[in-house]
Every structure is written in C-alpha cells, then in structure tokens.
Design an enzyme around this catalytic site. Structure first.
Site, mmCIF file in Angstrom:
data_model
loop_
_atom_site.group_PDB
_atom_site.id
_atom_site.type_symbol
_atom_site.label_atom_id
_atom_site.label_comp_id
_atom_site.label_asym_id
_atom_site.label_seq_id
_atom_site.Cartn_x
_atom_site.Cartn_y
_atom_site.Cartn_z
ATOM 1 N N CYS A 29 -1.757 73.835 -20.541
ATOM 2 C CA CYS A 29 -1.464 72.848 -21.564
ATOM 3 C C CYS A 29 -2.463 71.704 -21.719
ATOM 4 C CB CYS A 29 -0.086 72.248 -21.300
ATOM 5 S SG CYS A 29 1.124 73.471 -20.845
ATOM 6 N N CYS A 60 4.717 63.944 -25.890
ATOM 7 C CA CYS A 60 5.635 64.365 -24.817
ATOM 8 C C CYS A 60 5.114 63.848 -23.468
ATOM 9 C CB CYS A 60 5.777 65.879 -24.778
ATOM 10 S SG CYS A 60 6.505 66.523 -26.294
ATOM 11 N N GLU A 100 -8.795 74.540 -26.799
ATOM 12 C CA GLU A 100 -8.731 75.573 -25.778
ATOM 13 C C GLU A 100 -7.754 76.669 -26.152
ATOM 14 O OE1 GLU A 100 -7.474 72.391 -22.807
ATOM 15 O OE2 GLU A 100 -6.335 74.110 -22.116
ATOM 16 N N GLY A 145 -1.354 70.932 -29.605
ATOM 17 C CA GLY A 145 -0.928 70.621 -30.965
ATOM 18 C C GLY A 145 0.502 71.021 -31.270
ATOM 19 N N CYS A 191 -2.829 65.980 -30.217
ATOM 20 C CA CYS A 191 -1.441 66.082 -30.663
ATOM 21 C C CYS A 191 -0.863 64.680 -30.768
ATOM 22 C CB CYS A 191 -0.636 66.883 -29.631
ATOM 23 S SG CYS A 191 1.076 67.203 -30.132
ATOM 24 N N CYS A 195 2.870 66.103 -20.999
ATOM 25 C CA CYS A 195 1.870 66.999 -21.596
ATOM 26 C C CYS A 195 0.485 66.350 -21.678
ATOM 27 C CB CYS A 195 2.339 67.412 -22.985
ATOM 28 S SG CYS A 195 1.179 68.479 -23.842
ATOM 29 N N LEU A 206 12.981 72.639 -25.766
ATOM 30 C CA LEU A 206 14.205 71.839 -25.653
ATOM 31 C C LEU A 206 14.082 70.842 -24.495
ATOM 32 C CD1 LEU A 206 17.035 71.516 -26.864
ATOM 33 C CD2 LEU A 206 17.836 73.295 -25.291
ATOM 34 N N HIS A 207 13.873 71.354 -23.295
ATOM 35 C CA HIS A 207 13.605 70.551 -22.090
ATOM 36 C C HIS A 207 14.738 69.653 -21.602
ATOM 37 C CE1 HIS A 207 9.756 72.230 -22.733
ATOM 38 N NE2 HIS A 207 9.220 71.277 -23.456
ATOM 39 N N CYS A 259 -3.016 82.692 -26.420
ATOM 40 C CA CYS A 259 -2.319 81.444 -26.732
ATOM 41 C C CYS A 259 -3.332 80.544 -27.432
ATOM 42 C CB CYS A 259 -1.839 80.807 -25.428
ATOM 43 S SG CYS A 259 -1.175 79.151 -25.634
HETATM 44 N N1 SAH Z 1 3.940 71.402 -29.652
HETATM 45 C C1 SAH Z 1 4.535 72.676 -29.399
HETATM 46 C C2 SAH Z 1 3.608 73.705 -28.782
HETATM 47 C C3 SAH Z 1 2.661 73.297 -27.698
HETATM 48 S S1 SAH Z 1 3.233 73.054 -26.059
HETATM 49 C C4 SAH Z 1 5.791 72.511 -28.565
HETATM 50 O O1 SAH Z 1 6.101 71.394 -28.191
HETATM 51 O O2 SAH Z 1 6.493 73.491 -28.355
HETATM 52 C C5 SAH Z 1 3.846 74.577 -25.446
HETATM 53 C C6 SAH Z 1 4.937 74.394 -24.408
HETATM 54 O O3 SAH Z 1 4.417 73.891 -23.156
HETATM 55 C C7 SAH Z 1 6.000 73.389 -24.836
HETATM 56 O O4 SAH Z 1 7.263 73.857 -24.465
HETATM 57 C C8 SAH Z 1 5.615 72.175 -24.030
HETATM 58 O O5 SAH Z 1 6.670 71.261 -23.908
HETATM 59 C C9 SAH Z 1 5.182 72.787 -22.734
HETATM 60 N N2 SAH Z 1 4.361 71.936 -21.874
HETATM 61 C C10 SAH Z 1 3.427 71.024 -22.225
HETATM 62 N N3 SAH Z 1 2.866 70.452 -21.149
HETATM 63 C C11 SAH Z 1 3.456 71.022 -20.076
HETATM 64 C C12 SAH Z 1 3.307 70.853 -18.674
HETATM 65 N N4 SAH Z 1 2.433 69.997 -18.162
HETATM 66 N N5 SAH Z 1 4.080 71.630 -17.883
HETATM 67 C C13 SAH Z 1 4.960 72.510 -18.403
HETATM 68 N N6 SAH Z 1 5.149 72.711 -19.692
HETATM 69 C C14 SAH Z 1 4.411 71.970 -20.538
#
Ligand code: SAH
Length: 345
Positions: free
Chosen positions: A332, A115, A91, A158, A111, A118, A214-215, A104
């Site tokens: 996402c 996380c 997507e 990814g 992936c 995600c 970072l989160h 995007c």
């Molecule tokens: N793998 C890469 C890029 C893809 S995710 C990365 O980790 O950066 C893009 C961003 O969206 C990342 O910051 C990811 O942590 C965040 N993300 C993924 N799922 C999400 C969700 N359900 N809500 C908010 N942010 C999310």
C-alpha cells in the site's frame, strides 16, 4: 494533445475519417495499442510512415518507465515503481496465483482520503491517473514479465471512485474484445466507500467485483480510522452495497484490515457479524501493514485466527488475505513513498 490510448475504437474511427484517413486504420491502431501493446507509433509497421508521423504530431502516446522493480524472495511477487510523463510516480504489484497472474494497479498519484493506517494518504493527492496510465501499468507488466495478466485489482494507491470517469473508461478499454479482453468478472475495484459513486457504478451494470473497505462495523470506530466515515454512515454504506447487489447481481466483498487493539477484539467481531449477517457477503481480513509514520500495530497471529473463527462460526464467509511480497514493501504505497523520501535526501 489528445491522449490516444484513452480513446475507444469508435472515437478513433471518427477521428481517422475526420483527418481524411481510411476508417480501418482505427482498428489497426487500436490493435497495436491494446493488443500488441506497442510502446510508440514507430512500432506500428503496417501503417504508412507518413501516417505515423501525422499521428505523432497529433496525439500524445503514453508509456511508463519502470524506475524500480523489486521481487519477493518468498513468493515471487514483483513490485514495480513507474514514472509517468510528468515525473509523478505510481506503483503496481504483480502476483502469481494458481489461477493466473494478478496485477494490482494504482488509480491516482497519491490519495486524498486520509485513512489513518495508509501510506498513500500521507502526502495527499497529486493528481488523477488517465485511463491510459491505468492501462499502461498492466501493459508494461505484461511486456516485462512476458506473461498474460488474467486478474486486475484496483487496490493500489488512490481512491478509484474519486476518479470515476477515468476509471470507467479504463474498465471498458481493459475488457474490450479488441484489447487485452480481460473478463469483467476478473476485475475488482476497491473503495473506501463513496456512496453516491457506488450507486452510480451499480447503474453501469458491469460484472466487476466491488470491494468495500469497511475496517470497522460502527460509525464511531470507523471514524477513527477513515475520515470518509464522517461523510457516510455505515448504514448508508450497507444500503449502497445492497443496491449494488440488487442492480448487478454481484455480491460486494468487504475488506477489513485488522489493527492490533483497535478493531480486532471479540466485541468488534460480534458487531461485524451483526452487520454483515444479512448481507451474505465475503469478508477479506487484511493483517495491517504497519507504516513507520503511524503507531498502528498488526494483530497477533492468534488474535487474527480467533477473529476469523468467530466470523466463520457465525456463518460469515471469510478469508485472510494471503500476504504476498511483504519483504518488498508490498504494502500500500510504501515503495512510492520510500523512493520520494530518498530522492529528497
Ligand atoms: N482507496 C481504495 C483502494 C486502495 S487501498 C480503498 O480504500 O479501498 C486497498 C486496501 O488496502 C483498502 O482496503 C485499504 O484500506 C487497505 N490498506 C491501506 N493501507 C493499509 C495498510 N497499511 N495495511 C493494511 N491494509 C491497508
């Protein structure tokens, strides 16, 4: 068969000469693929029919089919679900901003980073995307919207740095003068924090923006959200970001998805401030998009504002990610997942 749309113009030239063709055919081909965005050799009308036939027999020519398009009634954001030649789905999202259109893209089908919040991680990695399949997402959207794309963010499904070589080739082709010629400064690559690849990327001396997901500001908290935090510490990450800045002159952006009750307290904000104060970087707060497979909830609106204000008061440059396309599974990996679920029913 070689994937012709992933080749550089120089590589094409070598191939043409080797096949007994004139070397200027390479420039024509390159232009058809990357500027005129041809969907197949048959469109390349200034090439002799015999050459087109030969090319068809020699090379693979990728093109994506749009399986689904959803348009947000709120902000016009469009979400595309594309099918790859082998049936995998990816997507991409098209967003219209005042300063231009942004796309995007996904860098992998699925992936393997896992996380916790995600949707893309739920089924693991199917495979890496080729450079051409990353380009094709932008090319197809350009053709479908009829509008130029000026910004590209690699923040879809990814982990881009887990597909390093293809990502690099993609960036080079995307920013090439004879192609769409998107400025490197208008390209952002987002990573969950693969430290060796971040350093390697710094060495490429590109002018792209690196965004770090970072989160959480501490290892303990980050490990609860992101398995990759077991491999690289926050300290190592900060060191890699500093190195990236020193080598390229480009500041790293920090992404921080706010998860209700998990990483959104004032104490969390305090830790983030301590960590980022010396980094002088920009923080992008993303209110988490809850996915039905997990119990995470979005932080309350006031909590988000309070969190932002605290960072700001302490001199940290911060924005709250404008939420676009929430009414269309904009978040996402959720559209891809839903389509897969439906086709199983
Ligand atoms: N793998 C890469 C890029 C893809 S995710 C990365 O980790 O950066 C893009 C961003 O969206 C990342 O910051 C990811 O942590 C965040 N993300 C993924 N799922 C999400 C969700 N359900 N809500 C908010 N942010 C999310």
């Amino acid at each position: 068969m070689t994937d012709i749309k992933s080749m550089t113009e120089d590589e094409l030239k070598i191939d043409m000469v080797r096949q007994g063709e004139k070397s200027f055919r390479a420039a024509q081909l390159y232009e058809w693929m990357h500027k005129k965005l041809a969907r197949g050799f048959e469109e390349m009308t200034n090439l002799p029919a015999s050459l087109r036939e030969k090319l068809r027999e020699t090379y693979e020519y990728t093109a994506l089919g749009a399986v689904r398009v959803q348009e947000s009634a709120v902000d016009g954001t469009r979400k595309y679900l594309f099918e790859l030649a082998d049936g995998n789905l990816v997507e991409s999202v098209w967003m219209r901003y005042k300063h231009g259109n942004s796309v995007c893209i996904s860098s992998q089908a699925g992936c393997r980073m896992g996380c916790a919040f995600c949707a893309s991680a739920l089924d693991g990695l199917a495979r890496n995307l080729t450079p051409s399949e990353m380009l094709d997402q932008i090319y197809s959207i350009t053709l479908l919207t009829g509008e130029r794309v000026s910004n590209v963010v690699v923040m879809g499904t990814g982990e881009p740095l887990d597909n390093y070589d293809n990502l690099l080739r993609f960036i080079r082709l995307l920013t090439e003068e004879n192609g769409l010629h998107i400025s490197q400064r208008s390209v952002t690559v987002s990573t969950c924090g693969l430290v060796p690849e971040m350093k390697r990327l710094a060495g490429e001396k590109l002018q792209i923006t690196l965004a770090l997901s970072l989160h959480a500001a501490t290892d303990a908290k980050r490990r609860k959200l992101m398995p990759i935090a077991n491999k690289y510490s926050v300290r190592e990450l900060m060191e890699a970001c500093r190195y990236y800045f020193e080598t390229t002159g480009r500041r790293v952006t920090f992404e921080y998805s706010l998860v209700g009750g998990v990483n959104d307290t004032m104490e969390d904000a305090g830790e983030l401030i301590r960590l980022l104060k010396p980094m002088n970087g920009h923080v992008n707060l993303i209110p988490v998009n809850p996915i039905k497979e997990r119990s995470f909830v979005r932080s309350e609106r006031e909590v988000i504002i309070k969190y932002k204000n605290k960072l700001e008061k302490n001199g940290i440059n911060v924005t709250i990610r404008r939420e676009m396309g929430r009414d269309i599974d904009g978040a996402c990996g959720q559209l891809r997942r839903r389509q897969k679920e439906q086709s199983l029913q």
